[in-house]
Design a protein around this motif. Structure first.
Motif, PDB file in Angstrom:
ATOM      1  N   LEU A  14      35.245  36.436  48.486  1.00  0.00           N
ATOM      2  CA  LEU A  14      34.921  36.170  47.083  1.00  0.00           C
ATOM      3  C   LEU A  14      35.198  34.726  46.659  1.00  0.00           C
ATOM      4  O   LEU A  14      36.044  34.454  45.817  1.00  0.00           O
ATOM      5  CB  LEU A  14      35.669  37.121  46.133  1.00  0.00           C
ATOM      6  N   PRO A  15      34.474  33.769  47.254  1.00  0.00           N
ATOM      7  CA  PRO A  15      34.596  32.391  46.766  1.00  0.00           C
ATOM      8  C   PRO A  15      34.067  32.292  45.342  1.00  0.00           C
ATOM      9  O   PRO A  15      33.280  33.124  44.889  1.00  0.00           O
ATOM     10  CB  PRO A  15      33.711  31.597  47.741  1.00  0.00           C
ATOM     11  N   GLU A  16      34.509  31.298  44.624  1.00  0.00           N
ATOM     12  CA  GLU A  16      34.082  31.045  43.243  1.00  0.00           C
ATOM     13  C   GLU A  16      34.478  32.183  42.306  1.00  0.00           C
ATOM     14  O   GLU A  16      33.836  32.429  41.295  1.00  0.00           O
ATOM     15  CB  GLU A  16      32.563  30.836  43.164  1.00  0.00           C
ATOM     16  N   SER A  17      35.521  32.921  42.657  1.00  0.00           N
ATOM     17  CA  SER A  17      35.959  34.009  41.786  1.00  0.00           C
ATOM     18  C   SER A  17      37.474  34.100  41.821  1.00  0.00           C
ATOM     19  O   SER A  17      38.094  34.019  42.875  1.00  0.00           O
ATOM     20  CB  SER A  17      35.356  35.343  42.235  1.00  0.00           C
ATOM     21  N   GLU A  18      38.034  34.295  40.637  1.00  0.00           N
ATOM     22  CA  GLU A  18      39.487  34.457  40.540  1.00  0.00           C
ATOM     23  C   GLU A  18      39.932  35.826  41.032  1.00  0.00           C
ATOM     24  O   GLU A  18      41.128  36.085  41.190  1.00  0.00           O
ATOM     25  CB  GLU A  18      39.948  34.253  39.083  1.00  0.00           C
ATOM     26  N   LEU A  38      28.456  42.779  42.135  1.00  0.00           N
ATOM     27  CA  LEU A  38      29.059  43.177  40.858  1.00  0.00           C
ATOM     28  C   LEU A  38      29.748  42.005  40.172  1.00  0.00           C
ATOM     29  O   LEU A  38      29.697  41.875  38.942  1.00  0.00           O
ATOM     30  CB  LEU A  38      30.045  44.327  41.092  1.00  0.00           C
ATOM     31  N   VAL A  39      30.397  41.148  40.950  1.00  0.00           N
ATOM     32  CA  VAL A  39      31.034  39.970  40.362  1.00  0.00           C
ATOM     33  C   VAL A  39      29.995  39.074  39.707  1.00  0.00           C
ATOM     34  O   VAL A  39      30.183  38.587  38.589  1.00  0.00           O
ATOM     35  CB  VAL A  39      31.818  39.183  41.436  1.00  0.00           C
ATOM     36  N   LYS A  84      31.680  46.466  36.000  1.00  0.00           N
ATOM     37  CA  LYS A  84      32.820  45.940  36.757  1.00  0.00           C
ATOM     38  C   LYS A  84      34.040  46.840  36.609  1.00  0.00           C
ATOM     39  O   LYS A  84      34.770  47.099  37.577  1.00  0.00           O
ATOM     40  CB  LYS A  84      33.148  44.523  36.293  1.00  0.00           C
ATOM     41  N   LYS A  85      34.262  47.311  35.405  1.00  0.00           N
ATOM     42  CA  LYS A  85      35.409  48.194  35.150  1.00  0.00           C
ATOM     43  C   LYS A  85      35.283  49.480  35.949  1.00  0.00           C
ATOM     44  O   LYS A  85      36.260  49.959  36.550  1.00  0.00           O
ATOM     45  CB  LYS A  85      35.494  48.501  33.657  1.00  0.00           C
TER      46      LYS A  85
END
Length: 425
Positions: free
Chosen positions: A64-68, A108-109, A117-118
């Motif tokens: 998951l790059p570019e995602s916290e 989904l991200v 997402k939830k």
């Protein structure tokens, strides 16, 4: 181009390698045994045991790059870590970094609503559920995704879904709770790339029928679970659409780019491990009066394997760098190149390892047969070689189109005429 590893990546590498030595490699035989015992419809107990340990060790959701939501690593930083995980078919799921979940989580991200997402992303990130991706169909050539025949028809505030899918990874897994389904919402659209949409289909929705598990070269569920699924008048809320109607092909391209590079990273690790096994084996066995390692054919193959693995790794690192710096679209030539080169390299290296092991290599006592099945499958999954070669050639023609053509043909003709004239004289 030199790819320097950050201190953080080096630390994660060391932790991963330690975990692999302590927990993964010693449990591979158990993993293969449990896979046969529980079959494609069950869950190997060792996987769930080790997932808890991996999460406690902080080796969880490294993608998951570019995602916290992930580890915050770039594709280039993730590449050597993914390679380590790829050394064993047990490992990727243990670290929650296995297909199709990684690709589905990325979808989904990028494209999911807060509600989607939830409901689905959060439990996937926690490793509480698994997911599936339904795209390939038995009745059409799925190498051309525009051939998809499955239909998604809107009726009021619901979509009615009908379709026949196969090689739907993960559908037989009892932990699979959500399926991303690709079908046509607008089959008459003049733009063939705007006909498709993707919707989220809970697996327990009435009308979803998982027909069978499909073995890959005789292996069920190692490492994934290819399945055949029928969707018959399946109804889901309109809110289950991803991104919007007609955006399915766009999502597929966004999903498959990262998926392709992850597959290649893992395959490099699998090829590296197979070469290690080969080197150990040929030094232990004697044939025709000397160790197999002293036969020239063996040494030639080992040398060629080393060259091919290094070439594949460097090309993959370049693709990862390009994805990070100019984006997936601009890196599509590099992604196509690795998708062609890496599975073919892995097939060849693993095949040489099988040959070195003799008859034992064709069973799975040494993990080579299942490794070969995986490598061979990946010459088809996420687009077959032929599609990537065709795309790469078209990109190359485009790249060359602005270059001034060399004027070599007339010069050759003049020389030829001059020679003929001299002969005549």
């Amino acid at each position: 181009m030199i790819f320097e590893k950050s201190d953080r990546v080096k630390a994660l590498e060391a932790k991963l390698e330690g975990f692999m030595e302590e927990h993964i490699y010693p449990n591979e035989a158990r993993y293969y045994r449990e896979s046969e015992d529980v079959g494609p419809w069950g869950v190997q107990p060792i996987v769930e045991e080790l997932k808890t340990k991996a999460k406690a060790a902080g080796l969880w959701n490294l993608f998951l790059p570019e995602s916290e939501l992930g580890a915050g690593l770039t594709n280039l930083e993730y590449a050597p870590l993914c390679e380590i995980m790829g050394r064993s078919q047990l490992a990727p799921e243990v670290f929650n970094c296995s297909a199709p979940d990684t690709g589905n989580m990325e979808v989904l991200v990028r494209y999911g609503t807060p509600e989607q997402k939830k409901a689905w992303l959060e439990p996937l990130l926690a490793g509480e559920i698994r997911s599936s991706f339904a795209m390939t169909e038995p009745a059409v050539a799925s190498s051309d995704a525009t051939n998809i025949e499955s239909l998604i028809r809107r009726e009021g505030e619901e979509y009615v879904i009908n379709g026949h899918k196969w090689y739907t990874t993960g559908a037989t897994d009892p932990r699979c709770k959500i399926i991303i389904f690709m079908g046509k919402t607008d089959p008459e659209n003049a733009d063939r790339y705007r006909q498709q949409s993707m919707v989220l289909v809970p697996k327990d929705t009435p009308g979803v029928k998982v027909i069978r598990s499909i073995p890959v070269f005789g292996y069920y569920g190692v490492p994934d679970r290819a399945s055949e699924v029928i969707f018959e008048n399946v109804r889901v809320p309109v809110s289950n659409i991803l991104l919007g109607e007609g955006r399915g092909f766009e999502i597929a391209q966004g999903r498959l780019g990262p998926g392709r590079i992850h597959h290649c990273m893992r395959l490099i690790g699998l090829a590296e491990r197979s070469l290690e096994k080969m080197c150990q084996r040929v030094q232990q066995r004697v044939a025709f009066g000397k160790p197999i390692s002293e036969h020239s054919v063996t040494r030639e193959r080992i040398a060629e394997a080393r060259v091919k693995i290094e070439q594949a790794r460097l090309l993959t690192l370049k693709a990862a760098y390009m994805m990070d710096t100019v984006g997936n679209k601009e890196a599509r030539a590099e992604i196509a190149m690795i998708k062609i080169a890496v599975p073919n390299m892995a097939c060849e290296v693993i095949d040489w390892a099988i040959q070195a092991f003799g008859g034992g290599g064709t069973g799975n006592d040494f993990g080579l047969a299942a490794a070969y099945a995986t490598a061979r499958l990946l010459r088809l999954a996420d687009g077959p070689d032929e599609v990537h070669r065709d795309q790469l050639a078209r990109l190359e023609f485009r790249r060359q189109s602005n270059k001034r053509p060399e004027q070599w043909a007339p010069a050759l003709t003049d020389r030829a005429l001059g020679a003929e004239g001299r002969k005549a004289g």
